[in-house]
Write a protein that holds these residues in place. Structure first.
Motif, mmCIF file in Angstrom:
data_model
loop_
_atom_site.group_PDB
_atom_site.id
_atom_site.type_symbol
_atom_site.label_atom_id
_atom_site.label_comp_id
_atom_site.label_asym_id
_atom_site.label_seq_id
_atom_site.Cartn_x
_atom_site.Cartn_y
_atom_site.Cartn_z
ATOM 1 N N UNK A 117 -3.022 -1.766 2.138
ATOM 2 C CA UNK A 117 -4.079 -2.743 2.401
ATOM 3 C C UNK A 117 -4.563 -2.572 3.834
ATOM 4 N N UNK A 118 -5.863 -2.527 3.999
ATOM 5 C CA UNK A 118 -6.440 -2.341 5.325
ATOM 6 C C UNK A 118 -7.668 -3.203 5.534
ATOM 7 N N UNK B 177 6.617 -0.745 7.027
ATOM 8 C CA UNK B 177 5.841 -0.879 8.258
ATOM 9 C C UNK B 177 4.399 -1.291 7.956
ATOM 10 N N UNK B 178 3.844 -0.754 6.888
ATOM 11 C CA UNK B 178 2.476 -1.091 6.501
ATOM 12 C C UNK B 178 2.529 -1.768 5.132
ATOM 13 N N UNK B 179 2.186 -3.033 5.109
ATOM 14 C CA UNK B 179 2.320 -3.799 3.872
ATOM 15 C C UNK B 179 1.646 -5.149 4.043
ATOM 16 N N UNK C 240 -8.294 -0.337 10.175
ATOM 17 C CA UNK C 240 -6.996 -0.897 10.558
ATOM 18 C C UNK C 240 -6.152 -1.045 9.294
ATOM 19 N N UNK C 241 -4.978 -0.415 9.275
ATOM 20 C CA UNK C 241 -4.060 -0.521 8.139
ATOM 21 C C UNK C 241 -3.029 -1.568 8.487
ATOM 22 N N UNK C 242 -2.910 -2.570 7.623
ATOM 23 C CA UNK C 242 -2.163 -3.769 8.014
ATOM 24 C C UNK C 242 -0.689 -3.477 8.245
ATOM 25 N N UNK C 243 -0.259 -3.763 9.448
ATOM 26 C CA UNK C 243 1.120 -3.493 9.842
ATOM 27 C C UNK C 243 1.951 -4.748 9.614
ATOM 28 N N UNK C 244 2.993 -4.578 8.859
ATOM 29 C CA UNK C 244 3.858 -5.706 8.525
ATOM 30 C C UNK C 244 5.124 -5.722 9.364
ATOM 31 N N UNK C 245 5.757 -4.581 9.500
ATOM 32 C CA UNK C 245 6.993 -4.511 10.279
ATOM 33 C C UNK C 245 6.954 -3.287 11.179
#
Length: 538
Positions: free
Chosen positions: A367-368, A473-475, A456-461
């Motif tokens: 998701x971005x 990391x991307x989620x 921008x690719x959504x960074x989760x962790x």
């Protein structure tokens, strides 16, 4: 280098949705006198163990933590609950619907209902687990809660107008963790006749979490003093870009009703309602399809607004004007010092996670957010007299091709520029591959404006290593708020033209989400329903 810097706010405050018993919330079947009485509480989960620490940032940046976000009243409201009791293997024992009337203070009473004794009498010995689905949809399969999924019936709305899982005052919520009734064991013997109106069976407190995530956005600029959403690209020449619109890509169409985790993000050996840790993955409904060659999985079958599935039209017509965002995040619990004001609610999204190995995290399935920016420059300085294309090379705007020729043939011309110009020639041939030569070609839109895309690719962790992607990391993970702001833009973006010959670095669904020559430096602390701040630099 394009870079992101993210700060995540954390906290452990929980919003309780239960209080004392209230007979207005007693749900009685027709044969209530002979049925089994139970009571339970429901609370919206807002805190848990962190999976990474935030620290003071480099170069004066702050990655400090704050409080948890309570959310809007309409995001917390519970009007109906589907209560399900199951055996240890997940097979159902009994279920019941309850209508819930919220009190004026926004808290909910201790809930009381009766359950069908005839169904319960068939289960005399063993463990019992309880699940609460708040504001449930009609597609929950109580006969197989472990695998029950929901597929969105159509492209979801940004906000709460009439969407099926984030409808105003009726957000879908489900268990945050497994709840075992009365510490039952495989040897527990149940005597159902003892649970009467004056001696109710306590099911305990059921923590629930929203099935969706939320994205907020705050306007910014760089350097300070520039107009809102305006970023200087070449200070000596007065070239700037103003961000005007944003669109989310790769929005999952399906999700599990109950969160699942596993060691590798695949559906084998899952832990139902398990907690996310540094060493596991949240499992998505299409995890198997995301494991391997992204070329087989970035088709629009799996996503709304899929990134380059068939054409850009699927998402290029879905941009939100940044100036149209009006609803502010006014929760002070995470922003006690009021030093992070002005975030506005943008949209909601479904969960989207990617299994191991970490190299699976690619643009085609992550998701971005695509930002659209309008170039601001003096057209006369760059030779623009009509709707001519303009050219960027090595992060420098040269203007029309005549201006590129002048610069390439100047006595002290940059050798790299001269070599690139010579690849194309003074009179470019039809179909010339400017991108391969290193040029970005920007063409005006119908209004004469030159626009660019920033991805921008959504960074989760964040694993704090820009050269190596970490787990999850991307989620996008349910029950999180992702708060975005663009801190700085260091260069020109992608052309809006779909012709790959106009871009030296064309948009590609097989690109890894983390590229140290392009983006992204982010720090993050993860807790369920926390305030997560994503500070973005391109």
């Amino acid at each position: 280098m394009k870079k992101f810097s993210k700060i995540l706010m954390s906290g452990l405050a929980a919003l309780c949705l239960w209080a004392c018993s209230d007979e207005a919330n007693v749900s009685r079947p027709a044969d209530a006198e002979n049925d089994v009485y139970v009571e339970f509480g429901v609370q919206l989960m807002q805190g848990s163990g962190s999976r990474s620490e935030t620290t003071d940032g480099e170069n004066g940046g702050s990655n400090s933590t704050g409080g948890a976000e309570v959310g809007k009243n309409y995001e917390n409201s519970v009007k109906e609950i589907l209560l399900v009791l199951t055996k240890a293997d997940g097979s159902p024992i009994v279920s019941q619907h309850l209508d819930v009337e919220p009190k004026e203070d926004g808290k909910y009473p201790s809930l009381v209902t009766t359950l069908d004794r005839s169904a319960l009498e068939a289960y005399k010995k063993g463990e019992i687990y309880v699940y609460a689905f708040c504001n449930p949809t009609s597609t929950i399969d109580i006969n197989d809660l472990t695998h029950s999924t929901h597929k969105l019936s159509g492209k979801p709305k940004l906000l709460t107008d009439n969407d099926e899982i984030w409808k105003k005052d009726a957000f879908l919520m489900s268990n945050h963790n497994l709840v075992k009734v009365a510490n039952s064991t495989p040897n527990t013997v149940w005597k159902w006749e003892q649970y009467t109106e004056t001696n109710r069976l306590s099911l305990g407190i059921i923590s629930v979490e929203r099935a969706c995530a939320r994205f907020d956005f705050k306007e910014n600029c760089y350097p300070a003093g520039e107009a809102s959403n305006t970023y200087v690209l070449e200070s000596d020449k007065g070239v700037k870009v103003q961000l005007t619109d944003m669109v989310m890509v790769n929005i999952s169409k399906s999700f599990y009703y109950l969160r699942r985790v596993s060691e590798n993000g695949l559906a084998d050996n899952i832990e139902l309602c398990g907690q996310e840790t540094p060493n596991n993955y949240v499992v998505d409904t299409d995890a198997g399809n995301k494991n391997g060659n992204v070329g087989e999985t970035y088709k629009k079958d799996y996503f709304f607004n899929n990134f380059l599935s068939n054409s850009r039209e699927e998402w290029e017509n879905e941009f939100t004007s940044i100036s149209s965002l009006t609803e502010e995040d006014n929760d002070d619990s995470w922003n006690a010092g009021h030093n992070r004001n002005a975030y506005k609610i943008w949209r909601y999204a479904t969960e989207n996670t990617i299994p191991a190995p970490n190299s699976n995290q690619k643009n085609g399935i992550s998701t971005g957010v695509i930002f659209k920016g309008k170039l601001q420059f003096d057209k006369s300085t760059y030779g623009v007299t009509d709707n001519q294309p303009i050219y960027v090379y090595n992060n420098v705007l040269y203007g029309t091709w005549e201006k590129v020729k002048d610069a390439a043939n100047a006595p002290n011309a940059d050798e790299s520029l001269k070599a690139a110009f010579d690849q194309i020639g003074a009179t470019p041939a039809s179909g010339a591959d400017f991108g391969r030569a290193g040029f970005t070609v920007l063409k005006p839109n119908g209004s004469g404006d030159y626009e660019m895309y920033y991805c921008y690719w959504n960074r989760h962790n964040d694993n704090s290593d820009p050269n190596l992607m970490g787990p999850m990391e991307f989620a996008v993970v349910r029950n999180n708020v992702y708060k975005l702001t663009v801190n700085k833009i260091n260069g020109y973006g992608h052309p809006t033209s779909s012709d790959p010959k106009d871009d030296p670095d064309p948009l590609d669904p097989n690109n890894p989400d983390e590229r140290n020559d392009l983006y992204i430096e982010v720090t993050v602390e993860v807790r369920p329903w926390v305030v997560r701040i994503n500070d973005i630099e391109f």
